[in-house]
Design an enzyme around this catalytic site. Structure first.
Site, PDB file in Angstrom:
ATOM      1  N   GLU A   1      -7.057  -3.533   5.919  1.00 59.41           N
ATOM      2  CA  GLU A   1      -5.915  -3.924   6.952  1.00 59.41           C
ATOM      3  C   GLU A   1      -6.178  -5.422   7.231  1.00 59.41           C
ATOM      4  O   GLU A   1      -7.347  -5.873   7.166  1.00 59.41           O
ATOM      5  CB  GLU A   1      -5.764  -3.003   8.038  1.00 59.41           C
ATOM      6  CG  GLU A   1      -4.443  -3.186   8.518  1.00 59.41           C
ATOM      7  CD  GLU A   1      -3.267  -2.988   7.893  1.00 59.41           C
ATOM      8  OE1 GLU A   1      -2.898  -3.929   7.035  1.00 59.41           O
ATOM      9  OE2 GLU A   1      -2.490  -1.981   8.080  1.00 59.41           O
TER      10      GLU A   1
ATOM     11  N   ARG B   1      -1.764   5.096   1.639  1.00 55.31           N
ATOM     12  CA  ARG B   1      -2.206   4.707   2.762  1.00 55.31           C
ATOM     13  C   ARG B   1      -3.124   5.745   3.262  1.00 55.31           C
ATOM     14  O   ARG B   1      -2.663   7.122   3.049  1.00 55.31           O
ATOM     15  CB  ARG B   1      -0.886   4.658   3.663  1.00 55.31           C
ATOM     16  CG  ARG B   1      -1.358   3.991   5.267  1.00 55.31           C
ATOM     17  CD  ARG B   1      -0.004   4.027   6.040  1.00 55.31           C
ATOM     18  NE  ARG B   1      -0.603   3.635   7.269  1.00 55.31           N
ATOM     19  CZ  ARG B   1       0.115   3.696   8.320  1.00 55.31           C
ATOM     20  NH1 ARG B   1       1.548   4.302   8.341  1.00 55.31           N
ATOM     21  NH2 ARG B   1      -0.244   3.474   9.722  1.00 55.31           N
ATOM     22  N   HIS B   2      -4.162   5.716   4.063  1.00 63.83           N
ATOM     23  CA  HIS B   2      -4.889   6.629   4.640  1.00 63.83           C
ATOM     24  C   HIS B   2      -4.292   7.466   5.490  1.00 63.83           C
ATOM     25  O   HIS B   2      -3.267   7.220   6.106  1.00 63.83           O
ATOM     26  CB  HIS B   2      -6.169   5.892   5.571  1.00 63.83           C
ATOM     27  CG  HIS B   2      -5.595   5.100   6.642  1.00 63.83           C
ATOM     28  ND1 HIS B   2      -5.292   5.666   7.656  1.00 63.83           N
ATOM     29  CD2 HIS B   2      -5.350   3.630   6.825  1.00 63.83           C
ATOM     30  CE1 HIS B   2      -4.856   4.752   8.554  1.00 63.83           C
ATOM     31  NE2 HIS B   2      -4.918   3.444   8.031  1.00 63.83           N
TER      32      HIS B   2
ATOM     33  N   ASN C   1      -3.720   5.494  14.938  1.00 59.02           N
ATOM     34  CA  ASN C   1      -2.132   5.650  14.906  1.00 59.02           C
ATOM     35  C   ASN C   1      -1.594   6.751  15.754  1.00 59.02           C
ATOM     36  O   ASN C   1      -0.480   6.343  16.178  1.00 59.02           O
ATOM     37  CB  ASN C   1      -2.261   6.469  13.446  1.00 59.02           C
ATOM     38  CG  ASN C   1      -2.480   5.443  12.339  1.00 59.02           C
ATOM     39  OD1 ASN C   1      -3.242   6.025  11.281  1.00 59.02           O
ATOM     40  ND2 ASN C   1      -2.445   4.375  12.320  1.00 59.02           N
TER      41      ASN C   1
END
Length: 217
Positions: A86, A9-10, A16
């Site tokens: 995503e 996952r980035h 975020n």
């Protein structure tokens, strides 16, 4: 044929941090997010990758570009793969995460993403998002899987027996693939910079582990 996909996952982004819906919209990596990528690279130092891919979103590409030199794989070039973006949240892109999932899930008596997953599974979350989107632009489950399955087919075509593949993607995309394979019911999704490993054969995919941040093998 059998090959391994190390799906990361980035790193943390500003959306975020601010708890905003981030599907096909993008925001830069924070300093913490850059460190997430560096740490992931260090965890993977003993893995020699044969190819490196990432979602074409800048947050994923930039994470991959930080992972490669820190894992000792700086000779590789990152190839963008839009198939592993995503999920697309349509009208809800950029909105407050908690409020959005309340709007999406409340008509189904599940006013948060965790409750939707626990009650219906991650796949229904996408269908509910499309229903709630006044433009109906958000991806439903069928649209999401048409895209992702195309990406998996492409990786099968490009890979060789024994290959180890680096693939930087996104939290709900990684979780959705894992949930489809392993029938996950826990709403705990991969953290930024964590590693999920899959073993892929000609006709099957196995989940080796989900969201690890240490002891990578």
């Amino acid at each position: 044929m059998s090959f391994s996909i190390y799906m990361i996952r980035h790193g943390q982004t500003y959306f975020n941090k601010y708890r905003r819906m981030q599907g096909w919209c993008d925001s830069p990596l924070t300093e913490v997010g850059e460190q997430d990528a560096i740490n992931a690279g260090k965890m993977l130092q003993h893995v020699h990758f044969d190819a490196a891919y990432a979602s074409d979103m800048p947050r994923a590409m930039n994470t991959a570009k930080l992972i490669l030199p820190n894992s000792g794989n700086d000779g590789l070039t990152v190839t963008p793969m839009p198939a592993f973006r995503e999920a697309f949240y349509g009208y809800f892109e950029g909105d407050d995460t908690s409020q959005t999932w309340f709007e999406i899930g409340a008509p189904h008596q599940a006013p948060s993403l965790s409750e939707i997953i626990e009650k219906y599974g991650i796949h229904k979350a996408k269908d509910f998002a499309k229903e709630a989107d006044p433009f109906h632009h958000a991806e439903n489950n069928a649209e999401f899987w048409e895209r992702v399955n195309g990406g998996l087919a492409e990786l099968r075509e490009k890979s060789h027996d024994g290959d180890k593949i680096l693939l930087v993607s996104h939290g709900n995309t990684i979780y959705s693939i894992a949930a489809e394979i392993a029938n996950l019911t826990s709403p705990a999704r991969p953290q930024n910079g964590s590693v999920t490993k899959f073993t892929v054969t000609d006709d099957d995919i196995q989940l080796d582990y989900l969201g690890k941040k240490d002891h990578i093998d």
